[in-house]
Design a protein around this motif. Structure first.
Motif, short mmCIF file in Angstrom:
data_model
loop_
_atom_site.label_atom_id
_atom_site.label_comp_id
_atom_site.label_asym_id
_atom_site.label_seq_id
_atom_site.Cartn_x
_atom_site.Cartn_y
_atom_site.Cartn_z
N LEU A 180 -2.68 6.05 4.39
CA LEU A 180 -1.79 5.68 3.29
C LEU A 180 -2.40 5.96 1.93
O LEU A 180 -1.67 6.20 0.96
N LEU A 181 -3.73 5.93 1.83
CA LEU A 181 -4.41 6.10 0.54
C LEU A 181 -5.45 7.21 0.63
O LEU A 181 -6.65 6.95 0.72
N LEU A 186 0.82 -1.20 0.00
CA LEU A 186 0.00 0.00 0.00
C LEU A 186 0.86 1.26 0.00
O LEU A 186 0.55 2.24 -0.68
N LYS A 187 1.97 1.23 0.74
CA LYS A 187 2.83 2.41 0.84
C LYS A 187 3.55 2.71 -0.46
O LYS A 187 3.74 3.88 -0.82
N MET A 214 2.98 16.22 -1.04
CA MET A 214 4.04 15.91 -0.10
C MET A 214 3.61 16.18 1.33
O MET A 214 4.32 15.83 2.26
N GLU A 215 2.49 16.84 1.53
CA GLU A 215 2.03 17.14 2.87
C GLU A 215 1.32 15.93 3.46
O GLU A 215 0.71 15.14 2.75
N THR A 216 1.43 15.83 4.77
CA THR A 216 0.80 14.71 5.46
C THR A 216 -0.71 14.80 5.33
O THR A 216 -1.31 15.81 5.70
#
Length: 478
Positions: free
Chosen positions: A308-309, A276-277, A369-371
């Motif tokens: 993760l998704l 998944l990652k 790129m942000e969480t």
């Protein structure tokens, strides 16, 4: 005196019985004049039958699309009815034991195509052979694929009669859009199968065999060179995939919109999360994900799946592998400390090590790129299934999701489906399920008003509320 009364009673009753009987006989007696008259002669039809345009016949036949016996009866009425119904009769045939041999005789009147071709073969659009076990051989399967290749759009392979000799005919089905090989008990060699799939330029849906050997039986160089169909959108994996596949030996096509991973007894939890990652997270167009029947996954193996998704809108997951932490925003804070966090900022994510699993090409803009956060997640439909194991009834409750909604998480969630095995319909939790449904409708209303740019909208009692369409909680089988 008593004897005289009894005698009188018997006499009266006998007289009444005779009168009633005579009346019934008169009613049953046929009219002598009518019965003796000769029957009216049948008048032959002298006028020509009413002509109906082909468009009307096609419209009538369209209502019988799923009624194979009725279509067959209409086909023998006249030449006009034959022309209108036969294309529908052979487009999506319902094949089973008794009618399979006549179907093969109609499609393949001779072994050699050039000796006696069949015009009916071009009409077949769906070839579903899932019910065929002992009635067909691999040669017959290959022959049917070869005859119907011109317009075939969907093919479901039989369990025991699909092999290597079927691949050449399958590769020529240029209009094939759906291919289901999930029932095949003995998969052909993986490299040969993918060489065939590569030629199917219109293929959208693919179900790989459960016996497909992506793991230890395949060489890394061979599996790394596998090429997916160029327009593949829906992929189902099952059976013989293990850590070799899950660690990126086989990459997914970027065109995928739906992915199903189920019935994989060799796949362990850490390998699935790693998949998944690295591989699934890269699929920008992915909207739907289903994971079920994975016996080696732990009870909380997929708690990070929403983090993760962030791109998926439809998630189906078994409650065997998740806990209420799935809906907890604070739970995801620990992922920022992981070395393979693919959602950290650019400076934290890029690894100068050439052997790193992180690839700078995976990031296309700063926003990605942000969480990610549950407060901005795209999830719209959540389906909670169950493997049937005991002790899972109260693992995920409606209150767990309702709390997340109250905290502002999952703002786009509109549909929740729960397996009947979770007992959301029981007396103990039915009120909680109704409260969750109300919470989903309130969230839908807020989104609807925000799109209109209004704070409130006045509606009369009983008036249709558009934001409630398709919103709610349902109990499903599974």
């Amino acid at each position: 005196m008593a004897l005289d009364q009894q005698s009188n009673w018997d006499a009266d009753m006998a007289d009444n019985l005779r009168q009633v009987t005579s009346k019934h006989k008169q009613k049953r007696q046929p009219n002598i004049a009518t019965s003796s008259a000769p029957p009216t002669p049948f008048k032959p039809w002298t006028k020509p039958p009413m002509y109906l345009p082909d468009e009307i016949l096609l419209q009538i036949a369209s209502y019988l699309r799923n009624q194979q016996a009725s279509l067959a009866s209409c086909a023998v009425l006249s030449q006009q009815w034959y022309s209108a119904t036969v294309p529908l009769l052979y487009a999506h045939p319902n094949l089973h034991g008794p009618n399979f041999a006549p179907f093969v005789a109609a499609i393949c009147p001779s072994i050699n195509l050039h000796v006696r071709p069949s015009r009916l073969a071009k009409l077949v659009k769906t070839l579903d052979m899932r019910r065929m076990v002992h009635e067909v051989s691999r040669t017959s399967t290959a022959r049917l694929l070869g005859r119907t290749k011109e317009n075939l759009e969907a093919f479901v392979a039989p369990q025991a009669s699909f092999g290597l000799n079927c691949l050449p005919a399958l590769s020529k089905c240029q209009h094939l859009q759906a291919l289901d090989l999930s029932l095949v008990s003995e998969s052909p060699p993986l490299t040969e199968l993918f060489r065939t799939l590569e030629r199917l330029g219109e293929l959208r849906i693919l179900r790989l065999p459960r016996s497909a050997g992506f793991g230890v039986h395949s060489k890394r160089a061979e599996t790394a060179a596998l090429v997916w169909p160029p327009k593949l959108e829906d992929l189902s994996l099952s059976g013989g995939i293990d850590a070799h596949f899950l660690h990126g030996v086989v990459a997914f096509p970027q065109t995928l919109k739906a992915l199903t991973i189920e019935h994989c007894p060799l796949a362990k939890g850490f390998a699935v999360v790693h998949l998944l990652k690295t591989a699934v997270r890269k699929l920008r167009k992915l909207e739907k994900l289903k994971i079920a029947h994975m016996p080696r996954l732990s009870s909380r193996a997929l708690d990070d799946i929403l983090f993760l998704l962030p791109q998926i809108t439809d998630l189906s997951v078994s409650v065997d592998y998740i806990t209420p932490a799935l809906f907890d925003e604070g739970h995801y804070s620990h992922l920022a400390k992981e070395p393979y966090n693919t959602f950290a900022h650019l400076a934290q994510a890029f690894d100068p090590n050439p052997g790193s699993l992180l690839d700078p090409e995976d990031f296309t803009d700063e926003a990605e790129m942000e969480t990610p956060s549950l407060k901005t997640h795209a999830l719209r439909t959540l389906t909670l299934t169950s493997s049937g194991n005991t002790g899972l009834e109260d693992k995920i409750s409606p209150i767990d999701i309702l709390i997340a909604l109250d905290e502002g998480s999952l703002p786009n969630l509109r549909v929740v489906r729960a397996a009947k095995a979770l007992h959301w319909h029981s007396n103990a939790t039915s009120a909680d399920a109704e409260a969750l449904a109300d919470g989903l409708k309130e969230a839908a209303k807020r989104t609807y008003l925000r799109e209109l740019g209004k704070d409130e909208i006045k509606m009369s009692e009983g008036e249709h509320q558009p934001w409630e369409e398709g919103v709610g909680v349902w109990v499903i089988e599974g």
